[in-house]
Design an enzyme around this catalytic site. Sequence first.
Site, short mmCIF file in Angstrom:
data_model
loop_
_atom_site.label_atom_id
_atom_site.label_comp_id
_atom_site.label_asym_id
_atom_site.label_seq_id
_atom_site.Cartn_x
_atom_site.Cartn_y
_atom_site.Cartn_z
N TYR A 170 4.74 2.97 13.13
CA TYR A 170 5.47 3.77 12.16
C TYR A 170 4.27 3.87 10.85
O TYR A 170 3.61 2.82 10.70
CB TYR A 170 6.52 3.28 11.59
N ASP A 220 -4.14 1.41 10.15
CA ASP A 220 -2.96 1.36 9.03
C ASP A 220 -2.64 -0.14 8.83
O ASP A 220 -1.91 -0.52 9.64
CB ASP A 220 -1.65 2.13 9.57
N LYS A 249 2.05 -1.56 -0.28
CA LYS A 249 2.77 -2.82 -0.22
C LYS A 249 2.08 -3.76 -1.21
O LYS A 249 2.26 -3.61 -2.53
CB LYS A 249 3.01 -3.17 1.15
P1 KE4 Z 1 5.67 3.52 2.18
O1 KE4 Z 1 5.54 4.96 2.21
O2 KE4 Z 1 6.93 3.09 2.78
O3 KE4 Z 1 5.23 2.84 1.08
O4 KE4 Z 1 4.56 2.99 3.71
C1 KE4 Z 1 4.96 3.65 4.86
C2 KE4 Z 1 4.22 2.81 5.86
C3 KE4 Z 1 3.10 3.04 6.46
N1 KE4 Z 1 2.54 2.17 7.28
C4 KE4 Z 1 3.10 1.04 7.58
C5 KE4 Z 1 2.26 0.41 8.93
C6 KE4 Z 1 4.31 0.68 7.25
O5 KE4 Z 1 5.08 -0.42 7.53
C7 KE4 Z 1 4.87 1.51 6.27
C8 KE4 Z 1 6.31 1.30 5.83
N2 KE4 Z 1 6.91 0.04 6.40
C9 KE4 Z 1 8.51 0.24 6.13
C10 KE4 Z 1 8.94 -1.31 6.62
N3 KE4 Z 1 8.84 -1.21 8.07
C11 KE4 Z 1 8.98 0.43 4.84
C12 KE4 Z 1 10.46 0.30 4.58
C13 KE4 Z 1 11.28 1.49 4.15
O6 KE4 Z 1 10.82 2.50 4.72
O7 KE4 Z 1 12.09 1.50 3.31
#
Ligand code: KE4
Length: 437
Positions: A144, A239, A267
Amino acid sequence: MSREKSQVAFARARQLIPGGVNSPARAFGGVGGEPIFFDRGQGAYLIDIDGNRYIDYVGSWGPMILGHCHPKVVEALETALRRGTSFGAPTEAESDLAELIIEAVPSIEKVRLVNSGTEATMSALRLARGFTGRPIIVKFAGGYHGHVDSLLVAAGSSAATLAVPNSPGVTEGTTRDTLVLRYNDVEALEAAFAEHGRQIAAVIVEPVAGNMGCVKASLDFREALRDVTRAHGALLIFDEVMSGFRVAYGGAQALFGVTPDLTTLGKIIGGGLPVGAYGGRADVMEHVLPAGKVFQAGTLSGNPLATAAGIATLKELRDSNPYEDLQQLSTRLAVGLEEAAKAADIPCSIGWMGAMMTLFFDNRPVTDWDVAARCDTGRYARYFWGMIQRGVYLPCSQYEALFLSTAHTEADVETTVAAAREVFQQVAVGGPSPKSG
Ligand code: KE4
């Protein structure tokens, strides 16, 4: 443990916000029941609006590696707040945060700050296509990378590589240039490049996956990723939105000794404020507008509050170097949880790296999404609610990672393992989810 106020708050939120939440990850879809509304965080703890306190292993899905309300982060924010919250003009704090990232991650020679991990990955893909002039992006099932249209795909039927949209609103045209392969599958990677090599702009991969649960890239897979992309002139994008500054100060690439061409971050680098970043080889990053022609922009990118929280967080991690302590505490938790489950004859395996881990409810080691998908998610849901009842807040899905922070103590871990022992005796008998109404 009453959660009446959360129930009232959720009923209100559902009238105003789709599903009552601003991100589906919080909706408890994977465990049933209703999400808990929180009032505040304190170190390793969250207090909900009914006054219940939990040991927090979500940590806002990764950012809160220093725990909630770390004094140095609060102080940095208070100082920045009084100077202004956003100017839409450059500030030195943006260079300070960029410098910390570049010093921490040697593969990053230049970096652009954005507002989320999604913006970081979306921009990195556009840059890779702009730099190479090629259309195809390779990702992996179970990976993801945020809600980027071209990556909201499932593995297609033909040849198990062609992608098909897995969200309404994502068009066939958008996903036509995305290939989906099996994580940790070297042969599939090599076959895809043999067939499409000269058309592949980049491979985007979580070097430590956190979104199918915590799954590490194998040594062979990591070496193949670097070798096959280099051989075919494609870019390797790590990533590290989740693993960056989490598994090591230099991220997974520091531990694995693999140098990607681009890295995406998020994060932790925002310390709980909205920050994402993409960076890497200077000759690639120089193609980003206004240095180059690849467009990317953002009103609040690098804003004073987010950079203040990010700088305070990275400086604290750099200066205190908590990673050995985090590793030891994580070891106690991982071993404790696995022993507790096995003592109750519950089939399980641990996916774990540094201060992130997942207890999978299946006894096969999880190496990719196909294996992860066989986990007993109903049993995970019963485990989740049993732990909630005992004041432990875990990720609300089998397919997420839990996170420790420098605020967690040995006592917190012992309490957590003791709670798990009780719950596993309950869960082992497959009883109904003990979630409250
Ligand atoms: P954000 O757009 O949510 O800041 O980041 C996206 C993203 C990109 N790459 C990786 C490896 C990620 O884990 C994420 C976002 N992680 C999720 C939790 N598995 C965020 C939680 C959510 O979407 O509320």
